[in-house]
Design an enzyme around this catalytic site. Structure first.
Site, PDB file in Angstrom:
ATOM      1  N   CYS A   2       0.855  -1.185   0.000  1.00 40.96           N
ATOM      2  CA  CYS A   2       0.000   0.000   0.000  1.00 40.96           C
ATOM      3  C   CYS A   2       0.891   1.234   0.000  1.00 40.96           C
ATOM      4  O   CYS A   2       2.078   1.153   0.317  1.00 40.96           O
ATOM      5  CB  CYS A   2      -0.862   0.044   1.250  1.00 40.96           C
ATOM      6  SG  CYS A   2      -1.782  -1.474   1.541  1.00 40.96           S
ATOM      7  N   ARG A  27       1.464   1.742  -6.127  1.00 43.40           N
ATOM      8  CA  ARG A  27       1.640   0.760  -5.046  1.00 43.40           C
ATOM      9  C   ARG A  27       0.342  -0.011  -4.766  1.00 43.40           C
ATOM     10  O   ARG A  27       0.334  -0.944  -3.983  1.00 43.40           O
ATOM     11  CB  ARG A  27       2.071   1.474  -3.754  1.00 43.40           C
ATOM     12  CG  ARG A  27       3.470   2.031  -3.819  1.00 43.40           C
ATOM     13  CD  ARG A  27       3.896   2.566  -2.476  1.00 43.40           C
ATOM     14  NE  ARG A  27       4.003   1.522  -1.481  1.00 43.40           N
ATOM     15  CZ  ARG A  27       5.085   0.790  -1.267  1.00 43.40           C
ATOM     16  NH1 ARG A  27       6.166   1.001  -1.970  1.00 43.40           N
ATOM     17  NH2 ARG A  27       5.097  -0.139  -0.337  1.00 43.40           N
ATOM     18  N   TRP A  77      -3.573  -1.779  -1.322  1.00 44.92           N
ATOM     19  CA  TRP A  77      -3.428  -3.019  -2.090  1.00 44.92           C
ATOM     20  C   TRP A  77      -3.913  -4.096  -1.141  1.00 44.92           C
ATOM     21  O   TRP A  77      -3.225  -4.471  -0.194  1.00 44.92           O
ATOM     22  CB  TRP A  77      -1.955  -3.218  -2.450  1.00 44.92           C
ATOM     23  CG  TRP A  77      -1.664  -4.509  -3.125  1.00 44.92           C
ATOM     24  CD1 TRP A  77      -1.374  -5.706  -2.539  1.00 44.92           C
ATOM     25  CD2 TRP A  77      -1.619  -4.737  -4.522  1.00 44.92           C
ATOM     26  NE1 TRP A  77      -1.154  -6.650  -3.495  1.00 44.92           N
ATOM     27  CE2 TRP A  77      -1.293  -6.091  -4.714  1.00 44.92           C
ATOM     28  CE3 TRP A  77      -1.815  -3.924  -5.645  1.00 44.92           C
ATOM     29  CZ2 TRP A  77      -1.163  -6.652  -5.977  1.00 44.92           C
ATOM     30  CZ3 TRP A  77      -1.679  -4.489  -6.891  1.00 44.92           C
ATOM     31  CH2 TRP A  77      -1.357  -5.830  -7.048  1.00 44.92           C
ATOM     32  N   ASN A 103       0.652  -0.119   6.164  1.00 39.21           N
ATOM     33  CA  ASN A 103       1.070  -0.919   5.020  1.00 39.21           C
ATOM     34  C   ASN A 103       1.825  -2.106   5.591  1.00 39.21           C
ATOM     35  O   ASN A 103       2.737  -1.927   6.380  1.00 39.21           O
ATOM     36  CB  ASN A 103       1.982  -0.094   4.108  1.00 39.21           C
ATOM     37  CG  ASN A 103       2.641  -0.954   3.036  1.00 39.21           C
ATOM     38  OD1 ASN A 103       2.054  -1.927   2.573  1.00 39.21           O
ATOM     39  ND2 ASN A 103       3.847  -0.583   2.652  1.00 39.21           N
ATOM     40  N   GLY A 104       1.433  -3.322   5.202  1.00 44.08           N
ATOM     41  CA  GLY A 104       2.102  -4.509   5.727  1.00 44.08           C
ATOM     42  C   GLY A 104       1.061  -5.521   6.161  1.00 44.08           C
ATOM     43  O   GLY A 104      -0.099  -5.444   5.739  1.00 44.08           O
ATOM     44  N   GLU A 486      11.456 -20.501 -18.222  1.00 44.82           N
ATOM     45  CA  GLU A 486      11.227 -19.119 -17.791  1.00 44.82           C
ATOM     46  C   GLU A 486      12.411 -18.221 -18.172  1.00 44.82           C
ATOM     47  O   GLU A 486      12.231 -17.083 -18.605  1.00 44.82           O
ATOM     48  CB  GLU A 486      10.952 -19.091 -16.275  1.00 44.82           C
ATOM     49  CG  GLU A 486      10.772 -17.726 -15.640  1.00 44.82           C
ATOM     50  CD  GLU A 486       9.628 -16.898 -16.230  1.00 44.82           C
ATOM     51  OE1 GLU A 486       8.827 -17.411 -17.021  1.00 44.82           O
ATOM     52  OE2 GLU A 486       9.581 -15.695 -15.901  1.00 44.82           O
ATOM     53  N   LYS A 490      12.109 -15.005 -20.661  1.00 42.09           N
ATOM     54  CA  LYS A 490      12.576 -13.657 -20.304  1.00 42.09           C
ATOM     55  C   LYS A 490      13.472 -13.123 -21.406  1.00 42.09           C
ATOM     56  O   LYS A 490      13.350 -11.968 -21.825  1.00 42.09           O
ATOM     57  CB  LYS A 490      13.339 -13.655 -18.970  1.00 42.09           C
ATOM     58  CG  LYS A 490      12.525 -13.864 -17.721  1.00 42.09           C
ATOM     59  CD  LYS A 490      11.643 -12.696 -17.329  1.00 42.09           C
ATOM     60  CE  LYS A 490      10.274 -12.774 -17.930  1.00 42.09           C
ATOM     61  NZ  LYS A 490       9.241 -13.507 -17.266  1.00 42.09           N
ATOM     62  N   GLU A 493      11.337 -12.355 -24.743  1.00 42.22           N
ATOM     63  CA  GLU A 493      10.395 -11.230 -24.722  1.00 42.22           C
ATOM     64  C   GLU A 493      11.101  -9.892 -24.497  1.00 42.22           C
ATOM     65  O   GLU A 493      10.643  -8.861 -24.977  1.00 42.22           O
ATOM     66  CB  GLU A 493       9.262 -11.445 -23.712  1.00 42.22           C
ATOM     67  CG  GLU A 493       9.620 -11.338 -22.263  1.00 42.22           C
ATOM     68  CD  GLU A 493       8.420 -11.533 -21.339  1.00 42.22           C
ATOM     69  OE1 GLU A 493       7.305 -11.143 -21.686  1.00 42.22           O
ATOM     70  OE2 GLU A 493       8.623 -12.088 -20.244  1.00 42.22           O
ATOM     71  N   HIS A 509      17.141 -35.849 -28.774  1.00 39.99           N
ATOM     72  CA  HIS A 509      16.059 -36.397 -29.603  1.00 39.99           C
ATOM     73  C   HIS A 509      15.696 -35.451 -30.744  1.00 39.99           C
ATOM     74  O   HIS A 509      14.599 -35.525 -31.280  1.00 39.99           O
ATOM     75  CB  HIS A 509      14.834 -36.693 -28.731  1.00 39.99           C
ATOM     76  CG  HIS A 509      15.110 -37.725 -27.684  1.00 39.99           C
ATOM     77  ND1 HIS A 509      15.272 -39.056 -27.976  1.00 39.99           N
ATOM     78  CD2 HIS A 509      15.323 -37.614 -26.348  1.00 39.99           C
ATOM     79  CE1 HIS A 509      15.542 -39.734 -26.869  1.00 39.99           C
ATOM     80  NE2 HIS A 509      15.586 -38.878 -25.852  1.00 39.99           N
ATOM     81  N   LYS A 608       0.802  -6.146 -20.745  1.00 42.37           N
ATOM     82  CA  LYS A 608       0.961  -6.718 -19.403  1.00 42.37           C
ATOM     83  C   LYS A 608      -0.127  -7.761 -19.143  1.00 42.37           C
ATOM     84  O   LYS A 608       0.139  -8.815 -18.585  1.00 42.37           O
ATOM     85  CB  LYS A 608       0.902  -5.600 -18.355  1.00 42.37           C
ATOM     86  CG  LYS A 608       1.061  -6.085 -16.918  1.00 42.37           C
ATOM     87  CD  LYS A 608       2.457  -6.607 -16.665  1.00 42.37           C
ATOM     88  CE  LYS A 608       2.631  -7.186 -15.273  1.00 42.37           C
ATOM     89  NZ  LYS A 608       3.756  -8.142 -15.231  1.00 42.37           N
TER      90      LYS A 608
HETATM   91  O1  M6R Z   1      -1.398 -12.226 -15.528  1.00 40.57           O
HETATM   92  P1  M6R Z   1      -0.974 -13.612 -15.914  1.00 40.57           P
HETATM   93  O2  M6R Z   1      -0.065 -14.238 -14.934  1.00 40.57           O
HETATM   94  O3  M6R Z   1      -2.138 -14.510 -16.206  1.00 40.57           O
HETATM   95  O4  M6R Z   1      -0.172 -13.437 -17.265  1.00 40.57           O
HETATM   96  C1  M6R Z   1       0.228 -14.548 -17.992  1.00 40.57           C
HETATM   97  C2  M6R Z   1       1.189 -14.175 -19.085  1.00 40.57           C
HETATM   98  O5  M6R Z   1       0.591 -13.309 -20.005  1.00 40.57           O
HETATM   99  C3  M6R Z   1       2.462 -13.505 -18.537  1.00 40.57           C
HETATM  100  O6  M6R Z   1       3.077 -14.299 -17.563  1.00 40.57           O
HETATM  101  C4  M6R Z   1       3.460 -13.241 -19.676  1.00 40.57           C
HETATM  102  O7  M6R Z   1       3.933 -14.463 -20.160  1.00 40.57           O
HETATM  103  C5  M6R Z   1       4.606 -12.345 -19.199  1.00 40.57           C
HETATM  104  N1  M6R Z   1       4.846 -11.302 -20.144  1.00 40.57           N
HETATM  105  C6  M6R Z   1       5.878 -13.083 -19.011  1.00 40.57           C
HETATM  106  O8  M6R Z   1       6.907 -12.253 -18.579  1.00 40.57           O
END
Ligand code: M6R
Length: 613
Positions: A2, A27, A77, A103-104, A486, A490, A493, A509, A608
């Site tokens: 928060c 926040r 939050w 906050n916490g 993952e 990263k 993207e 394979h 996002k």
């Molecule tokens: O909000 P979500 O966790 O459902 O989002 C899922 C994906 O769209 C998200 O993790 C996406 O792959 C990110 N850009 C990865 O960094």
């Protein structure tokens, strides 16, 4: 997470608070509120309108009375209690004179509330925070001043806090304190401020000071005095602030991604806070599903997209290992279109940072249509996913702004592994002493992540040397495999480079045909049980000319002969390694992307939150 702000001695208190709250919205914005005091009178306004909360609060304040020189404000939050006006801060005591913002998380709020209610206190919210107002009220009733009342109250609470309190019967002071959650103090002639973050007061204060854990600060118009929890005076460290507003919102970092990568230890700590009772029972306050139902689960299916799917894949290993339950993971967008089988006893878990990803929402709708019980794991309180599920566990990573998910990932792994431990506890599949040890181990991960973060410079060195590369394979075994996925995600993207994640054993394979000089192989090799097999796989790629980068534990000397570069991490329990091992991979992707001039917070073509199928 928060945002909090406070001011004493100002001639435009309300404007200061509202402006500050608008800057703290990043926040959290589930609700917002302010309280103002003058001798004998406390005035409060609150609003809970999601992203519009601060704007709605401004409207509520249009006809606010004037002449208040002290005030506090909060943007929320939600963690405990739904994001509704009743739960919005500030909270008041029974007399309506004491106002607090927090906050916490107060871990022992349930027992404190029971004790306070038994002494006649009436609670008006469902938050963990309100206990603070009533604790302060009791000390004030004994004749203690506000500073001592806050100190006494903090002696009985457990958890994390940045808190500020006012009392209309001591209207010219605000008392603030900190443990874990951030708090700074600002001063200007005749006015003293507090805030969770510098941006809130950047253009008002001229000097800034950091409050440390377990310090209490008495703010008055002429300045402040700080003490520790024992009441001994302490000096606050003065901060050098030479940021503009935008930089300040990123807390001094170049971008939100760096800020969020650095917030990972806190994201894990917050997610784990308040999750175990004194008798050892793992508990999720917000999980509206009975122990009997959880005990009867026969099979687990996890649906998620992107980074959340990788966290889910890690959870699969934990659920199988600890709870001895069959677990499978599906890509959300595939689940609903493949006529899934939902037998009696199937528990479906939908994992989503935003809780608004349409593919995941559609998947859990399909699962519910077919009779499954659905648990959401979401970072956003009252998200669509949370609302549409039978039960919810919230990760408490705080607002994630950068498109590339980082701190949400580690928080999801922590929450899901905790759920796996709870299932094991209910099914009695591992001894209580092992659960204890694993719980302790999980709580130690945040510090190990901090250690991994401290090694940023050595990761940057490696990434800079590989800047010209175009093809990357990320390899792992066991939970190192989803970690590799993952790491590859990263890199692609953020840097727009070609990167594939593979189970190391699968390379021979087919994909091995692609290995040639110039290709970079990044291997996650921290699992001792599979280490020899991993070394063989690395020997195979090395023999074909690949450059080999390995994430390895501090004590692993055997890797030196094979690796061109080693990214060292502290060792931890194998199932916890993804939270630590991902750190150098995030930093690697980040450095490559920056080196290539990419916008790390807003990569091309992405959003996002993906709300279209
Ligand atoms: O909000 P979500 O966790 O459902 O989002 C899922 C994906 O769209 C998200 O993790 C996406 O792959 C990110 N850009 C990865 O960094």
């Amino acid at each position: 997470m928060c945002g909090i702000i406070g001011v004493v001695g100002s001639s435009d208190t309300l404007a200061t608070l509202l402006e500050g709250l608008a800057r703290l919205e990043y926040r959290g914005y589930d609700s917002a509120g302010v309280a103002l005091v003058r001798p004998g009178e406390t005035w409060r306004a609150r609003a809970a309108e999601g992203t519009e909360s601060v704007r709605a609060l401004r409207k509520e304040c249009e006809f606010a009375p004037t002449g208040f020189a002290s005030g506090i404000g909060h943007t929320r939050w939600a963690t405990h209690g739904a994001p509704v006006t009743m739960n919005a801060h500030p909270h008041l005591d029974c007399s309506g004179h004491v106002a607090i913002i927090h906050n916490g998380i107060i871990e022992n709020h349930t027992e404190l509330q029971e004790q306070l209610e038994s002494r006649g206190h009436v609670f008006t919210s469902r938050t963990d925070s309100e206990v603070l107002a009533h604790l302060i009220e009791e000390s004030r009733a004994k004749g203690l001043d506000l500073t001592e009342s806050v100190r006494q109250s903090l002696l009985v609470v457990r958890g994390a806090f940045a808190v500020a309190a006012m009392d209309a019967n001591e209207a010219d002071v605000i008392v603030a304190a900190r443990r874990v959650s951030p708090l700074i103090i600002g001063t200007a002639p005749g006015v003293t401020y507090l805030a969770s973050d510098v941006p809130a007061i950047l253009d008002r204060a001229t000097s800034f000071y950091a409050v440390n854990d377990d310090e209490i600060v008495r703010l008055a118009p002429e300045g402040f005095r700080a003490i520790d929890l024992d009441g001994a005076p302490v000096r606050l460290h003065q901060l050098t602030i030479d940021w503009d507003l935008e930089t300040a919102q990123k807390a001094g970092h170049d971008d939100f991604m760096t800020k969020e990568i650095n917030e990972q230890p806190d994201a894990i700590r917050s997610t784990l806070l308040d999750r175990r009772r004194r008798d050892g029972t793992i508990t999720f306050d917000e999980l509206r599903i009975s122990d009997e139902e959880l005990r009867d689960v026969q099979r687990v299916v996890i649906v998620a997209a992107g980074t959340s799917n990788h966290a889910a894949q890690i959870a699969k290993y934990a659920i199988e290992r600890w709870a001895r339950l069959s677990a499978e993971v599906d890509i959300s967008s595939e689940y609903r279109y493949r006529d899934p089988v939902v037998e009696i006893g199937t528990l479906v878990i939908g994992v989503s940072q935003s809780g608004e990803t349409i593919d995941t929402i559609q998947a859990i709708r399909e699962a519910r249509r077919r009779g499954a019980r659905v648990v959401a794991v979401s970072n956003i309180v009252d998200s669509s996913l949370a609302r549409e599920s039978d039960a919810v566990i919230y990760t408490r990573a705080g607002l994630e702004v950068s498109v590339a998910s980082t701190k949400a990932f580690v928080a999801q792994v922590a929450a899901l592994e905790l759920l796996a431990l709870r299932l094991a506890q209910l099914r009695e599949t591992i001894p209580a002493s092992d659960i204890d040890a694993l719980f302790q181990g999980l709580n130690a991960v945040a510090d190990q992540v901090t250690t991994a973060l401290e090694r940023r410079a050595s990761v940057e060195d490696v990434a800079k040397q590989l800047l010209g590369a175009r093809d990357f394979f990320f390899l792992g075994r066991h939970v190192g495999f989803p970690t590799a996925l993952e790491g590859a995600l990263k890199l692609k993207e953020l840097s727009y480079l070609h990167a594939e994640g593979y189970p190391a054993g699968e390379l021979k394979h087919g994909p091995l045909a692609l290995i040639e000089p110039g290709v970079i192989v990044v291997a996650v090799a921290t699992d001792p049980a599979l280490h020899e097999k991993m070394l063989s796989n690395l020997a195979e790629v090395k023999a074909r000319g690949a450059t080999v980068v390995v994430v390895a534990t501090d004590d692993d000397e055997s890797i030196d002969a094979l690796a061109d570069y080693v990214l060292r991490v502290p060792a931890t329990e194998p199932l916890f390694t993804p939270m630590v091992d991902i750190v150098p991979l995030q930093l690697f992707a980040y450095t490559m992307a920056r080196g290539l001039g990419r916008n790390v917070d807003r990569p091309r073509n992405l959003a996002k939150t993906v709300t279209v199928e």
